[in-house]
Scaffold this motif. Structure first.
Motif, short mmCIF file in Angstrom:
data_model
loop_
_atom_site.label_atom_id
_atom_site.label_comp_id
_atom_site.label_asym_id
_atom_site.label_seq_id
_atom_site.Cartn_x
_atom_site.Cartn_y
_atom_site.Cartn_z
N ASP A 6 0.81 -1.23 0.00
CA ASP A 6 0.00 0.00 0.00
C ASP A 6 0.84 1.27 0.00
O ASP A 6 0.53 2.25 0.69
N ALA A 8 2.44 4.80 -1.01
CA ALA A 8 1.99 6.03 -1.66
C ALA A 8 3.11 7.05 -1.62
O ALA A 8 3.90 7.09 -0.69
N CYS A 9 3.16 7.88 -2.65
CA CYS A 9 4.19 8.91 -2.74
C CYS A 9 3.56 10.22 -3.20
O CYS A 9 2.81 10.25 -4.18
N ILE A 10 3.87 11.29 -2.49
CA ILE A 10 3.36 12.62 -2.82
C ILE A 10 4.54 13.56 -3.00
O ILE A 10 5.47 13.57 -2.19
N GLN A 15 -0.03 13.77 -5.95
CA GLN A 15 0.15 12.35 -5.59
C GLN A 15 0.63 11.58 -6.82
O GLN A 15 -0.07 11.51 -7.82
N SER A 18 -0.39 5.63 -5.38
CA SER A 18 -0.89 5.19 -4.08
C SER A 18 -1.36 3.75 -4.20
O SER A 18 -1.59 3.24 -5.30
#
Length: 204
Positions: A6, A8-10, A15, A18
């Motif tokens: 799971d 996620a990278c912002i 974003q 995710s």
């Protein structure tokens, strides 16, 4: 085994991805694909611990890498699309110093053998600034040959390489995988390893 759960990278207010899930086991090769800006480099840098994910978990042999710390980082090596070498130093000095900074000692004999395997015979003592772009890339890639790392994380490893050097890289990756190593990479050029199926991870 490397396991991603799971993730996620912002970046800024955007974003990149995710809910990313995948695993990579011994002897496996994975290519990360996607359009420019999809987060390929960001994913690789997150796996290396250079940036923290916005959500999710990275596990190595079943344990969170944040808890493992140096135990995990000692098992991996990252090569970015930039060479990260010093122009004023020669090829041998660059290799030995970068190895030392990564936490492992390399004897001169071993370093010379690595550079020569990468096609840099008679260029080991030349300042890097006089080498071609392809030769500079070979200096950077020679780090793979002296690192005792089971996980190779490679961002555009074929940049500036000629056909012969691309073939050599494919050979080196094949050797690493045959020793139960793992490789995750990005590339805009074809990279095929004989006898190995390349898994594909698409970022959108």
């Amino acid at each position: 085994m490397l396991e991603i759960s799971d993730l996620a990278c912002i970046r800024g207010d955007h974003q990149l991805f995710s809910g990313l899930n995948f695993s990579l086991g011994s002897g496996e090769l994975m290519q990360v694909q996607g359009e420019n800006g999809s987060g390929k480099t960001s994913l690789l840098r997150t796996l290396c611990g250079f940036t923290q994910p916005a959500a999710g978990e990275i596990r190595w042999c079943g344990q969170d890498v944040n808890r493992l710390g140096e135990e995990y980082y000692a098992e991996m090596i990252y090569l970015g699309h930039l060479n990260a070498i010093k122009d004023e130093l020669n090829a041998l000095e660059n290799l030995c110093i970068s190895a030392g900074l990564a936490g492992y000692e390399v004897e001169e004999k071993e370093a010379l053998a690595a550079l020569r395997r990468m096609g840099l015979r008679r260029r080991e003592h030349l300042p890097v600034k006089v080498l071609s772009q392809g030769q500079r890339r070979r200096v950077a890639l020679s780090k793979l040959l002296v690192a005792d790392a089971s996980l190779w994380i490679l961002d555009e490893p074929l940049t500036a390489l000629d056909v012969g050097a691309v073939g050599l890289m494919q050979e080196l990756i094949g050797e690493h995988l045959s020793k139960r190593g793992m490789v995750i990479f990005t590339t805009h050029q074809p990279l095929q390893v004989a006898g190995v199926e390349t898994r594909q991870l698409m970022l959108s």
